[in-house]
Design an enzyme around this catalytic site. Structure first.
Site, PDB file in Angstrom:
ATOM      1  CB  ALA B 121      -0.948   0.000   1.188  1.00 42.40           C
ATOM      2  N   PRO B 123       3.183   4.427  -0.836  1.00 40.15           N
ATOM      3  CG  PRO B 123       3.691   6.446  -1.923  1.00 40.15           C
ATOM      4  CD  PRO B 123       3.683   4.948  -2.123  1.00 40.15           C
ATOM      5  N   GLY B 124       0.586   5.316  -0.434  1.00 37.61           N
ATOM      6  CA  GLY B 124      -0.825   5.562  -0.121  1.00 37.61           C
ATOM      7  C   GLY B 124      -1.639   6.264  -1.193  1.00 37.61           C
ATOM      8  CB  SER B 125      -0.921   7.487  -4.623  1.00 41.11           C
ATOM      9  OG  SER B 125      -0.342   6.284  -5.085  1.00 41.11           O
ATOM     10  CE  LYS B 126      -0.940   2.577  -8.037  1.00 38.60           C
ATOM     11  NZ  LYS B 126       0.351   3.099  -7.542  1.00 38.60           N
ATOM     12  CG  ASP B 144       4.609  -1.094   2.354  1.00 40.10           C
ATOM     13  OD1 ASP B 144       4.135  -0.823   1.237  1.00 40.10           O
ATOM     14  OD2 ASP B 144       5.827  -1.291   2.541  1.00 40.10           O
ATOM     15  CG  ASP B 171       6.539 -11.553   3.555  1.00 37.33           C
ATOM     16  OD1 ASP B 171       6.942 -11.107   2.483  1.00 37.33           O
ATOM     17  OD2 ASP B 171       6.104 -12.706   3.710  1.00 37.33           O
ATOM     18  CG  ASP B 192       0.816  -0.548  -7.465  1.00 34.87           C
ATOM     19  OD1 ASP B 192       0.823  -0.652  -8.691  1.00 34.87           O
ATOM     20  OD2 ASP B 192       1.414   0.348  -6.852  1.00 34.87           O
ATOM     21  CB  CYS B 245       5.213   1.994 -12.134  1.00 33.00           C
ATOM     22  SG  CYS B 245       6.388   1.690 -10.832  1.00 33.00           S
TER      23      CYS B 245
END
Lengths: 151, 320
Positions: B121, B123-126, B144, B171, B192, B245
């Site tokens: 998760a 840094p939290g944008s999604k 995370d 983990d 992600d 990405c």
């Protein structure tokens, strides 16, 4: 996970204080204390039992949103927690002028004479957390990381 | 300072993916330019209309997608920190987020009342985008592995007023296994995955230097473990969105193909507001399922964005 979930009695007591201080009449379903009298709220649909079951199999670090801190005398809203109650505030609200917003968001205290107590600080539809009046001015509680940074 | 260039092995791979010379040249040109300034309105705190009106007084703001008013492009000359230092940002009214990274949550389509698991998760944008779509109802489990990254996640969730999330530090593989054992099941899962970041060259030039083929293979193995275990946490008919990405097929189609071949899942077609290309059906001598064309490859030269990959899987029967 060291948290103390609020039962109905504790929630009622808290709500009475919130109502008396700010006119707030409802709080999230799940409230809990995480130490230092900091109270967080959880709006999710996990039950308290499910949260404990999750904590048995994972390292739970944070739950929900920091709402407020209560000490003997006053309740102080967190910077983001205050927004959750935006529509409910009817007492002890200070409205900033356009000119005062910049100073407040820079961490400056406000030169206003008010009765001693905790106040919700707002400007139009924006809520800027809480400030404490010591009778001489309004002391700024905007967290450092949320202040305007000067380059 | 000389501009960083692609490592030769990376260039060979990208030329294989972008076989048309003109296409590759466009790619090679755009990756040396700064990305556009996209933000996403945080509808937990403000409406898109109100934010648009406020920001428009200061900058030239565009809403490029009529069906996605929360996505805004700030098309003005900005100084360093201007976006992050604006009062609206400090109040949590918007999140600075590259447009293609918004695509995985658009594909996931989280709804109010659902249970959603964000496996990686920070840094939290999604995560904040998911919470916004769910209007703070249902539950998000945001995981995370590292505490320092989780603290950044928690700070972003606070700033955005997210109240329906539980942040856990584990983990990913181990947590998925324990959740499966305890029958914690989710309607939707966002995976992600940690990746080689080939799509982030515009914002992070150090990726040119850090890129390494061995890392691609290592990450591919880890991503397969993650997806295999994450699928065990899905409810029947639940959706898992896999995104990275990066462009490397080892970290994208190979992982999705592995899931298709080993688990009761189907791939679903995506409807994204950005131009995307179908996933590849073979790479480096390995053939993938023809279904891979349902995956979305987002290249920087197609949308003036960064690079991204998205795939949407549906679980056909619960994994015991």
């Amino acid at each position: 996970m060291k948290v103390e979930f609020y039962n109905a009695k504790k929630k009622k007591e808290l709500l009475e204080r919130l109502n008396k201080q700010f006119g707030v009449s409802s709080v999230p379903k799940i409230l809990f204390e995480t130490g230092k009298e900091r109270i967080r709220g959880f709006s999710g649909d996990l039950t308290i039992d499910e949260i404990y079951a999750l904590a048995d199999i994972s390292n739970v670090e944070f739950i929900g949103l920091y709402l407020f801190k209560q000490d003997m005398e006053f309740i102080r809203f967190g910077f983001d927690g205050a927004l959750f109650f935006k529509e409910q505030f009817s007492k002890n609200v200070v409205n900033l002028t356009d000119e005062q917003v910049d100073g407040w968001m820079n961490g400056h205290n406000l030169n206003v004479v008010l009765e001693k107590g905790m106040y919700v600080v707002k400007h139009d539809n924006d809520i800027f957390g809480c400030g404490f009046s010591d009778g001489k001015g309004l002391i700024n509680f905007v967290p450092k990381e949320r202040r305007i940074r000067r380059n | 300072m000389a501009k960083p260039e692609m490592k030769p092995a990376f260039e060979v791979r990208m030329k294989a993916l972008l076989s048309n010379k003109e296409d590759f040249d466009k790619y090679n040109s755009i990756i040396h330019t700064k990305p556009l300034n996209y933000i996403r309105c945080n509808t937990l705190k403000i409406s898109c209309e109100e934010l648009f009106v406020r920001l428009k007084k200061r900058w030239n703001v565009i809403q490029p997608f009529s069906t996605r008013p929360e996505i805004m492009l700030v098309d003005s000359e900005l100084g360093p920190g201007d976006l992050g230092n604006a009062i609206e940002h400090l109040l949590g009214y918007y999140y600075i987020q590259e447009v293609c990274s918004m695509m995985s949550v658009i594909a996931l389509d989280p709804r109010p009342g659902e249970r959603v698991f964000d496996v990686c998760a920070s840094p939290g944008s999604k995560t904040t985008q998911i919470a916004s779509s769910m209007q703070n109802s249902g539950t998000i489990i945001a995981n995370d592995v590292k505490l320092d990254r989780l603290r950044i996640l928690a700070a972003n969730l606070e700033r955005c007023g997210v109240m329906n999330a539980v942040c856990v530090r584990n983990d990913g593989v181990g947590l998925c296994q324990r959740l499966t054992e305890k029958k914690f099941k989710f309607d939707k899962i966002l995976l992600d995955a940690p990746c080689s970041g080939e799509g982030t060259l515009r914002s992070s030039a150090k990726t040119f230097l850090m890129w390494n083929e061995k890392v691609v293979y290592k990450l591919s193995r880890e991503q397969k473990k993650l997806i295999a275990n994450a699928l065990g946490c899905l409810k029947k008919d639940g959706v898992l969105v896999y995104s990275t990405c990066t462009h490397s097929p080892e970290e994208n189609e190979a992982v999705v193909d592995f899931a298709l071949k080993n688990f009761p899942v189907s791939l679903e077609k995506l409807d994204l507001p950005l131009k995307s290309r179908p996933g590849v059906t073979s790479w480096d001598g390995e053939a993938f399922s023809s279904e891979m064309i349902k995956c979305a490859r987002i290249y920087p030269q197609d949308n003036d964005s960064e690079g991204f990959f998205v795939a949407k899987l549906r679980l056909l029967e619960e994994i015991k």
